[in-house]
Design an enzyme around this catalytic site. Structure first.
Site, PDB file in Angstrom:
ATOM      1  CB  VAL A   9      -4.036  -3.480  -2.017  1.00 18.59           C
ATOM      2  CG1 VAL A   9      -5.319  -2.785  -2.446  1.00 18.59           C
ATOM      3  CG2 VAL A   9      -4.300  -4.955  -1.736  1.00 18.59           C
ATOM      4  CB  SER A  10       1.084  -2.006  -0.740  1.00 14.69           C
ATOM      5  OG  SER A  10       1.153  -1.044  -1.767  1.00 14.69           O
ATOM      6  CB  SER A  11       0.153  -4.942   2.925  1.00 14.11           C
ATOM      7  OG  SER A  11      -0.791  -3.978   3.349  1.00 14.11           O
TER       8      SER A  11
END
Length: 200
Positions: A9-11
Protein backbone atom coordinates in the site's frame (compact mmCIF):
# COMPACT_ATOMS: atom_id res chain seq x y z
CA UNK A 1 8.73 -24.75 -0.20
CA UNK A 2 5.85 -22.45 0.68
CA UNK A 3 3.07 -20.28 -0.71
CA UNK A 4 3.36 -16.62 0.35
CA UNK A 5 1.63 -13.32 -0.32
CA UNK A 6 3.08 -9.91 -1.07
CA UNK A 7 1.08 -6.77 -0.22
CA UNK A 8 1.89 -3.14 -0.96
CA UNK A 9 0.00 0.00 0.00
CA UNK A 10 1.20 3.53 -0.64
CA UNK A 11 1.18 4.94 2.89
CA UNK A 12 1.17 4.06 6.59
CA UNK A 13 -2.46 5.06 7.06
CA UNK A 14 -3.76 2.92 4.19
CA UNK A 15 -5.58 -0.25 5.24
CA UNK A 16 -4.22 -3.57 3.96
CA UNK A 17 -7.34 -5.49 4.99
CA UNK A 18 -8.73 -5.79 1.45
CA UNK A 19 -5.51 -7.48 0.31
CA UNK A 20 -5.39 -9.72 3.40
CA UNK A 21 -8.82 -11.35 3.06
CA UNK A 22 -7.28 -14.75 2.25
CA UNK A 23 -4.32 -14.44 4.65
CA UNK A 24 -4.84 -17.89 6.23
CA UNK A 25 -3.90 -19.57 2.93
CA UNK A 26 -0.28 -18.44 3.21
CA UNK A 27 2.69 -19.46 5.29
CA UNK A 28 3.97 -15.88 5.29
CA UNK A 29 2.78 -12.40 4.27
CA UNK A 30 5.12 -9.56 3.32
CA UNK A 31 3.63 -6.04 3.67
CA UNK A 32 5.31 -2.92 2.31
CA UNK A 33 3.88 0.55 2.95
CA UNK A 34 5.72 2.49 0.26
CA UNK A 35 5.05 4.32 -2.99
CA UNK A 36 4.73 2.21 -6.11
CA UNK A 37 7.48 4.33 -7.63
CA UNK A 38 10.02 2.60 -5.33
CA UNK A 39 11.52 -0.34 -7.21
CA UNK A 40 10.55 -3.77 -5.88
CA UNK A 41 14.15 -4.66 -4.99
CA UNK A 42 14.50 -1.45 -2.93
CA UNK A 43 11.49 -2.12 -0.69
CA UNK A 44 12.10 -3.48 2.82
CA UNK A 45 9.68 -6.43 2.85
CA UNK A 46 10.13 -7.17 -0.86
CA UNK A 47 13.87 -7.50 -0.19
CA UNK A 48 13.10 -10.07 2.52
CA UNK A 49 10.90 -11.94 0.05
CA UNK A 50 13.69 -11.96 -2.54
CA UNK A 51 16.13 -13.25 0.09
CA UNK A 52 13.70 -16.06 0.97
CA UNK A 53 13.43 -16.93 -2.73
CA UNK A 54 17.23 -17.19 -2.95
CA UNK A 55 17.31 -19.56 0.03
CA UNK A 56 14.69 -21.75 -1.66
CA UNK A 57 11.88 -21.48 0.88
CA UNK A 58 9.33 -19.85 -1.47
CA UNK A 59 7.63 -21.63 -4.36
CA UNK A 60 4.53 -19.52 -5.00
CA UNK A 61 3.74 -15.79 -4.61
CA UNK A 62 0.27 -14.23 -4.65
CA UNK A 63 -0.43 -10.54 -5.25
CA UNK A 64 -3.79 -8.77 -5.47
CA UNK A 65 -2.96 -6.96 -8.73
CA UNK A 66 0.05 -6.64 -11.02
CA UNK A 67 0.75 -3.00 -10.06
CA UNK A 68 1.84 -4.23 -6.60
CA UNK A 69 5.15 -5.17 -8.29
CA UNK A 70 5.90 -1.77 -9.76
CA UNK A 71 4.65 1.37 -11.41
CA UNK A 72 6.27 0.97 -14.83
CA UNK A 73 5.72 -1.89 -17.25
CA UNK A 74 9.50 -2.43 -17.43
CA UNK A 75 9.77 -2.89 -13.64
CA UNK A 76 6.79 -5.26 -13.65
CA UNK A 77 8.08 -7.45 -16.49
CA UNK A 78 11.58 -7.50 -14.96
CA UNK A 79 10.18 -8.95 -11.72
CA UNK A 80 7.96 -11.44 -13.57
CA UNK A 81 11.00 -12.63 -15.55
CA UNK A 82 13.03 -12.98 -12.34
CA UNK A 83 10.31 -15.12 -10.75
CA UNK A 84 10.14 -17.26 -13.89
CA UNK A 85 13.90 -17.83 -13.85
CA UNK A 86 13.64 -18.94 -10.22
CA UNK A 87 10.67 -21.24 -11.08
CA UNK A 88 8.44 -19.23 -8.73
CA UNK A 89 4.76 -19.36 -9.60
CA UNK A 90 3.27 -15.85 -9.46
CA UNK A 91 -0.50 -15.65 -9.08
CA UNK A 92 -2.30 -12.36 -9.75
CA UNK A 93 -5.62 -12.49 -7.94
CA UNK A 94 -7.64 -9.91 -9.85
CA UNK A 95 -7.09 -11.75 -13.15
CA UNK A 96 -7.00 -15.24 -11.62
CA UNK A 97 -3.92 -16.34 -13.53
CA UNK A 98 -0.52 -17.97 -12.89
CA UNK A 99 2.72 -16.83 -14.56
CA UNK A 100 3.87 -20.45 -14.95
CA UNK A 101 2.05 -23.54 -16.14
CA UNK A 102 3.87 -26.88 -15.69
CA UNK A 103 6.96 -24.81 -14.82
CA UNK A 104 6.86 -23.05 -18.21
CA UNK A 105 6.01 -19.36 -18.82
CA UNK A 106 2.31 -18.84 -19.47
CA UNK A 107 2.11 -16.87 -22.77
CA UNK A 108 -1.43 -15.60 -22.00
CA UNK A 109 -0.22 -14.29 -18.64
CA UNK A 110 2.60 -12.25 -20.18
CA UNK A 111 0.30 -10.78 -22.82
CA UNK A 112 -2.37 -9.74 -20.30
CA UNK A 113 0.23 -8.37 -17.87
CA UNK A 114 1.79 -6.27 -20.62
CA UNK A 115 -1.59 -4.80 -21.50
CA UNK A 116 -2.56 -4.14 -17.86
CA UNK A 117 0.84 -2.65 -17.08
CA UNK A 118 0.64 -0.31 -20.06
CA UNK A 119 -2.91 0.74 -19.17
CA UNK A 120 -1.89 1.47 -15.55
CA UNK A 121 1.10 3.50 -16.76
CA UNK A 122 -1.10 5.45 -19.18
CA UNK A 123 -3.73 6.10 -16.49
CA UNK A 124 -1.12 7.47 -14.12
CA UNK A 125 0.33 9.67 -16.86
CA UNK A 126 -3.17 11.00 -17.66
CA UNK A 127 -3.87 11.61 -13.97
CA UNK A 128 -0.66 13.65 -13.57
CA UNK A 129 -1.51 15.60 -16.72
CA UNK A 130 -5.04 16.36 -15.44
CA UNK A 131 -3.53 17.42 -12.10
CA UNK A 132 -1.09 19.75 -13.89
CA UNK A 133 -3.89 21.24 -16.01
CA UNK A 134 -6.03 21.73 -12.90
CA UNK A 135 -3.22 23.62 -11.18
CA UNK A 136 -2.64 25.77 -14.27
CA UNK A 137 -6.37 26.56 -14.45
CA UNK A 138 -6.50 27.41 -10.72
CA UNK A 139 -3.46 29.69 -11.12
CA UNK A 140 -5.13 31.45 -14.05
CA UNK A 141 -8.21 32.05 -11.89
CA UNK A 142 -6.02 33.15 -9.00
CA UNK A 143 -7.39 30.44 -6.73
CA UNK A 144 -4.37 28.11 -6.48
CA UNK A 145 -3.20 27.87 -2.88
CA UNK A 146 -0.70 25.02 -3.14
CA UNK A 147 3.03 25.46 -3.46
CA UNK A 148 4.72 25.51 -6.84
CA UNK A 149 5.96 22.18 -8.17
CA UNK A 150 9.54 21.59 -7.07
CA UNK A 151 9.43 24.17 -4.28
CA UNK A 152 9.62 23.16 -0.64
CA UNK A 153 7.85 24.63 2.36
CA UNK A 154 10.15 25.37 5.33
CA UNK A 155 9.67 23.50 8.62
CA UNK A 156 8.63 26.72 10.35
CA UNK A 157 6.04 27.54 7.68
CA UNK A 158 4.82 23.93 7.77
CA UNK A 159 4.23 24.13 11.53
CA UNK A 160 2.53 27.51 11.11
CA UNK A 161 0.25 26.08 8.42
CA UNK A 162 -0.79 23.27 10.77
CA UNK A 163 -0.60 25.17 14.06
CA UNK A 164 -3.93 23.68 15.25
CA UNK A 165 -2.52 20.16 14.86
CA UNK A 166 0.76 21.14 16.55
CA UNK A 167 -1.20 22.61 19.45
CA UNK A 168 -3.21 19.41 19.94
CA UNK A 169 -0.06 17.25 19.84
CA UNK A 170 1.64 19.53 22.38
CA UNK A 171 -1.41 19.07 24.61
CA UNK A 172 -0.93 15.31 24.50
CA UNK A 173 -3.62 14.39 21.97
CA UNK A 174 -3.12 11.23 19.89
CA UNK A 175 -1.95 11.50 16.28
CA UNK A 176 -5.31 10.32 14.98
CA UNK A 177 -7.29 12.77 17.14
CA UNK A 178 -4.96 15.69 16.32
CA UNK A 179 -5.16 15.01 12.57
CA UNK A 180 -8.97 14.86 12.78
CA UNK A 181 -9.21 18.14 14.69
CA UNK A 182 -6.71 19.87 12.40
CA UNK A 183 -8.23 18.48 9.20
CA UNK A 184 -5.09 16.82 7.88
CA UNK A 185 -3.91 13.28 7.10
CA UNK A 186 -2.34 11.01 9.68
CA UNK A 187 0.93 11.19 7.73
CA UNK A 188 0.96 14.99 8.04
CA UNK A 189 0.32 14.73 11.79
CA UNK A 190 3.22 12.29 12.07
CA UNK A 191 5.51 14.77 10.28
CA UNK A 192 4.38 17.56 12.62
CA UNK A 193 5.13 15.36 15.61
CA UNK A 194 8.64 14.61 14.27
CA UNK A 195 9.30 18.32 13.77
CA UNK A 196 8.07 19.16 17.26
CA UNK A 197 10.28 16.41 18.71
CA UNK A 198 13.35 17.68 16.83
CA UNK A 199 12.70 21.25 18.03
CA UNK A 200 12.45 20.09 21.64
Amino acid sequence: MSKVKYIRVSSEEQNTGRQEVNAKEFSKIYIDKVSGSIKFIDRKEASKLLADIETGVVSEIHISSIDRLGRSIIDILTMVEFFNQKSIKLFVENIGMFSLIDNKPNPSFKMIISVLGNVAEMERSNMLERQRQGIELAKAKGSYSGRLYGSKISDADFLTKYKAVAKELKNGESLRRASKIGGCSLGTAQKIQRLLTSIN
